[in-house]
Design an enzyme around this catalytic site. Sequence first.
Site, PDB file in Angstrom:
ATOM      1  N   ASP A 199      -2.879  -0.522   6.249  1.00  0.00           N
ATOM      2  CA  ASP A 199      -3.756  -0.892   5.136  1.00  0.00           C
ATOM      3  C   ASP A 199      -3.262  -2.163   4.450  1.00  0.00           C
ATOM      4  OD1 ASP A 199      -5.212   1.309   5.749  1.00  0.00           O
ATOM      5  OD2 ASP A 199      -4.776   2.431   3.910  1.00  0.00           O
TER       6      ASP A 199
ATOM      7  N   ASP B 242       0.850  -1.187   0.000  1.00  0.00           N
ATOM      8  CA  ASP B 242       0.000   0.000   0.000  1.00  0.00           C
ATOM      9  C   ASP B 242       0.886   1.237   0.000  1.00  0.00           C
ATOM     10  OD1 ASP B 242      -2.898   1.085   0.479  1.00  0.00           O
ATOM     11  OD2 ASP B 242      -1.613   2.217   1.836  1.00  0.00           O
TER      12      ASP B 242
ATOM     13  N   GLU C 254       0.891   5.634   0.409  1.00  0.00           N
ATOM     14  CA  GLU C 254       0.240   6.915   0.651  1.00  0.00           C
ATOM     15  C   GLU C 254       0.946   7.936  -0.230  1.00  0.00           C
ATOM     16  OE1 GLU C 254      -2.447   6.919   2.289  1.00  0.00           O
ATOM     17  OE2 GLU C 254      -2.205   4.893   3.095  1.00  0.00           O
TER      18      GLU C 254
ATOM     19  N   HIS D 290      -5.462   4.402   6.378  1.00  0.00           N
ATOM     20  CA  HIS D 290      -4.762   5.394   5.558  1.00  0.00           C
ATOM     21  C   HIS D 290      -3.305   5.585   5.996  1.00  0.00           C
ATOM     22  CE1 HIS D 290      -8.244   6.205   3.202  1.00  0.00           C
ATOM     23  NE2 HIS D 290      -8.949   6.652   4.242  1.00  0.00           N
TER      24      HIS D 290
END
Length: 737
Positions: free
Chosen positions: A718, A575, A577, A713
């Site tokens: 995540d 994942d 960000e 998040h």
Amino acid sequence: MAGPRQDLDPGYYLQHFNELLQFVGTHYAQCLTTDEQQFLHDFAALTEPAQQLLVRMLNRKGTVFADTELHYEEIGPPGPVLDELSAAGFISALSGNELADFWLRLTKDTLWQLLQLAEAATGEASGAKKSQAKPELLRVALKLEVNWLSLINQLPQRYVALQRQPTLNYLYFLYFGRIEPNLSLFTLRDLGIRQSGQFKQQFKPRFTGLAQARLAYALACAKQQLAELAKQLKNQPEDAAMLLQPWLEHVQQWPQSDDNALALKRSERCYSLGKLAEQYLLDELAIAFYQHSNGFPASERLVRLYFSSGQLDKCQQYLQQLLDDPSCDEEWLFADDFYQRKFAASQQRRSVLTELLRTAPLVGIDELYLGKAEQGLMAHYAAKGYSVFHGENNLWLALFGLWFWHELFEHEHSALHNPFERRPRNLSAGGFYQQFAQQIEQKLAQLAEPGAATALLNALTAHYGKANSLFYWHSDLAEQLLPLLQYASVANGQSALAPILRAMAQDFSRHSSGYPDLLLIKDDTLEFIEVKAPGDKIQRHQLARLQALKQAGFNARIEKLQWIVDPNRVYVVLDVETTGGKAGTDRITEIGALKVQAGEVLDTFSTLINPQRHIPSFISRLTGISNSMVADAPTFADIADKLAEFLQGAVFVAHNAKFDYGFIRSEFARCELPFDMPQLCTVVNMRRYYPGLKSYSLGNLCQQFDIPLTNHHRALADATATVELLNMINTRRTANQ
């Protein structure tokens, strides 16, 4: 290769035009009507400034020009030159026929001036406002009933319209052999962008008489007109009969030609018209068009229309005619299949194509190749010790092009008719074999000789990189082609390759596509495989190529793929960000990844990333990652090698994998590092294996299935939750195997 780019002198437009006119005048004098002859005479009589200005106008869009946009330093004031062009009949003042083009070219300021003149002439306010956009002003103008030509003549600028356009278009057609709007190819050549004249310098005309040339031009124009007609019918489907019926008269006026290329083009236009008529349920009209089209695929449409309209006797009689004298393999395959299913005593329920695909052998391929079926089967056979190549059509086109290179491109009688052509014009219509039958048969015999591979390698070396419209060059072309000659069987003094290349020479359009996807080489043997993933269909021309290869003595077959899941596969669930939603412009701020096998986490990778740009406040509120947190973090370049090592040999997994994969790929690209991994998206697969849920967002799925998600998040949190989704998906996937 293209030459170095260079600047062009101001007169290059005229040079190009004169080059074309001289070529046409020399090669196509017998194809010119009095209109074209007069055009050439009148143009030659112009002064050089007039010639330059006319050619400048011809190379710009549209047919209407204002004198204010025709100022060129090398020409001087346009007024006197326009007078000369007008006296010679190359331009004229505007008439009603040119108003449509005039409105398109009009500036907003000039349109406003015209509206003011219209109000003065009528004494009524138009209701237009200068602040309105040009389209709005134009709508106002077109509603006014005024003499626009009279008002246009009151404008300070002078407007003129090009004349003799049909004549010019025909001259262009004689040179190019197709409809061309301008001479941009000449410009690209002079700039070093487009190659020309790399094969030969002496050219013979493509047309030998006026009737032949005019028919070819009419058919070329019809191709464009039919494209416009198709667009018009989409907007006016209720007018289909009215719009299509006149074309039947056009078709009947097109003479039958002994020229194979023209006969083929005439047939193609009739087929296109038939398809349009069918699309709008005008079956009788469609039949009439198809009856003017020779051979396949129009013959298939005729059979189906005869059958669907209840004309069974006519249908059966026509099918028998196709079986007795088919125009090509595909036509025979269709006719035999349709006859067996509809008229034979023991009617088969499935088509030949469906049955062939149903009975093809199944090969289990790892599901990580989902969407990359051919790559999956290539990996399967490579693991078994085969040399595997994705050959498909290019393999055979390259063999054909190289073996007959001289006859195709360099022979004094090759069907290249100007320096820009890259593909002989007589290929599709079968004229190539007729023209060079003796040379072709001699070369086909040479395929069985011991030195054939060396001859092919010499041709490849001599011509490598030359732009052509038959096949494309690539670095392992020799590695694919040479084994064809070395390992193809030889019987009765003939190579198994000979009938394949002979068929291409005789009917290139039918035999230039549909070849199997893969070439396999092992122990001096060749195998050809047509790859079909679940849901794929076999096409009739693919079946025809498979049968032709089998008849020639090759091992050629279909293989169906069956997706399997390897329980020991390694995944990296990842994942990211980011600073925003666009991988091309936004950057990564955090990466969290877990390496998973058989449901167990083997390793973890987690780090903040300095995106080298500001993190927007709304992103910080969403993720909790601030600019101060990443100030001292490593850049992606700092961790790229370590991440690449972590990802090595795994399947890339993410929730909405397209997003995360796109950002990782873009970051690696900025480091000039390759990145290509098989992907699995947990959003897509949760929808597939757990259908009917209200939402497939990560947060809602975690809530639905009681999956811990403590710090949504943030990348590692995540990714950890996504591992649980992957395990759920794999449980259902393996249960279905």
